[in-house]
Enzyme design. Sequence first.
Site, mmCIF file in Angstrom:
data_model
loop_
_atom_site.group_PDB
_atom_site.id
_atom_site.type_symbol
_atom_site.label_atom_id
_atom_site.label_comp_id
_atom_site.label_asym_id
_atom_site.label_seq_id
_atom_site.Cartn_x
_atom_site.Cartn_y
_atom_site.Cartn_z
ATOM 1 N N HIS A 275 40.977 0.990 -15.088
ATOM 2 C CA HIS A 275 41.709 1.860 -14.151
ATOM 3 C C HIS A 275 40.807 2.536 -13.124
ATOM 4 O O HIS A 275 40.989 3.716 -12.796
ATOM 5 C CB HIS A 275 42.495 2.913 -14.926
ATOM 6 N N HIS B 202 51.030 4.686 -12.682
ATOM 7 C CA HIS B 202 51.043 4.785 -14.145
ATOM 8 C C HIS B 202 52.138 5.739 -14.623
ATOM 9 O O HIS B 202 51.909 6.606 -15.473
ATOM 10 C CB HIS B 202 49.681 5.221 -14.659
ATOM 11 N N GLU C 245 53.942 -1.119 -15.400
ATOM 12 C CA GLU C 245 52.960 -1.052 -14.320
ATOM 13 C C GLU C 245 52.961 -2.355 -13.528
ATOM 14 O O GLU C 245 52.485 -3.378 -14.012
ATOM 15 C CB GLU C 245 51.572 -0.787 -14.896
#
Length: 345
Positions: free
Chosen positions: A112, A182, A310
């Site tokens: 991420h 997210h 996502e």
Amino acid sequence: MTTSADTAIRTEDFGALADGSPVARWTLERDGVRVRVLTYGAIVQSVEAPGRDGSRAPVALGLPDVGGYEEFPGPYFGAVVGRYANRIGGASFVLDGTAHRLTANEGGTHLHGGARGFDKRVWDAVEVPGGVRLSLVSADGDEGYPGRLDFSVTYTLGPGGALRLEYRAVTDAPTVLNPTSHLYWNLAGADSGSALGQQLRIAAEHVTPVDTASVPTGEVAPVAGTRFDFRRTRAVGAGYDQNFVLTERTAADGGNAVAADGGDAVAAELYDAWSGRVLTVRTTEPGLQLYTADHFDGRPFGPCAGIALETQHFPDSPNRPEFPSTVLRPGEEFVSRTEYAFSVR
């Protein structure tokens, strides 16, 4: 408060980070849906949508103050993550013959965007018709990525209160890019406990299996006969952190998902029988990561309190030339769209 393109928009101060950086909150409201967005992390703090009985409830997990987001950064509650959502194996990749070492923040893996990804920055914000655009500059070498990246995400509300996200970016040197939102969804209400009984359909006939580090092996495997088969609506159940290959994907469109009519393809649909709420996810992206948050420990939410859907390109694509490319070059513009539409049944 202003009203733009049928959407009521207002902004307010929302405290400050531990280092004193001020944070603002933007509120968008249309057709019974209310969305609150923070300039910290481009976080969607809350989404409120009506149910079958007309009552409005929060359907996305969020925290009440900025301090909470600093205290609990790991779940990435509602944030835009990048430069690269999901995982890059070995925290490295080679682009045009040059090796790039990224921050390893999950064992030996890059997750991420690294230790200080987009979710931990304060973004600039401006009002646009129907919503707000948040932008930032990611410098050359940021978390190991090459090239300066000028990046933005625009949040707007469409008819019916559909929450639309549009990402745009340009770079001054070849780089890789794969942002996502997210958000965690619980259509029964953000404080209603486990979301695993809600009904899910994913428009995917394949997944990308992973190794013990949750990095794709390179295989593309059919969902038929496996627990990953969500082609027909069924209860979500526990134990998912998996990328699904969306069915309506064309190599001619750079791997993006395209519906038969040329619009954005339906990626998933989530339904809560108790409230009647339905969430329909449309996207231009070729993949969708289903994450059921099994490891939430009660601070501040319990296990499986929300379901992340996502939309993104595949994990580890920079190391997998067989996957749709995530390379962005100078002179190109990255554009990606995702829509979360609400209805009742």
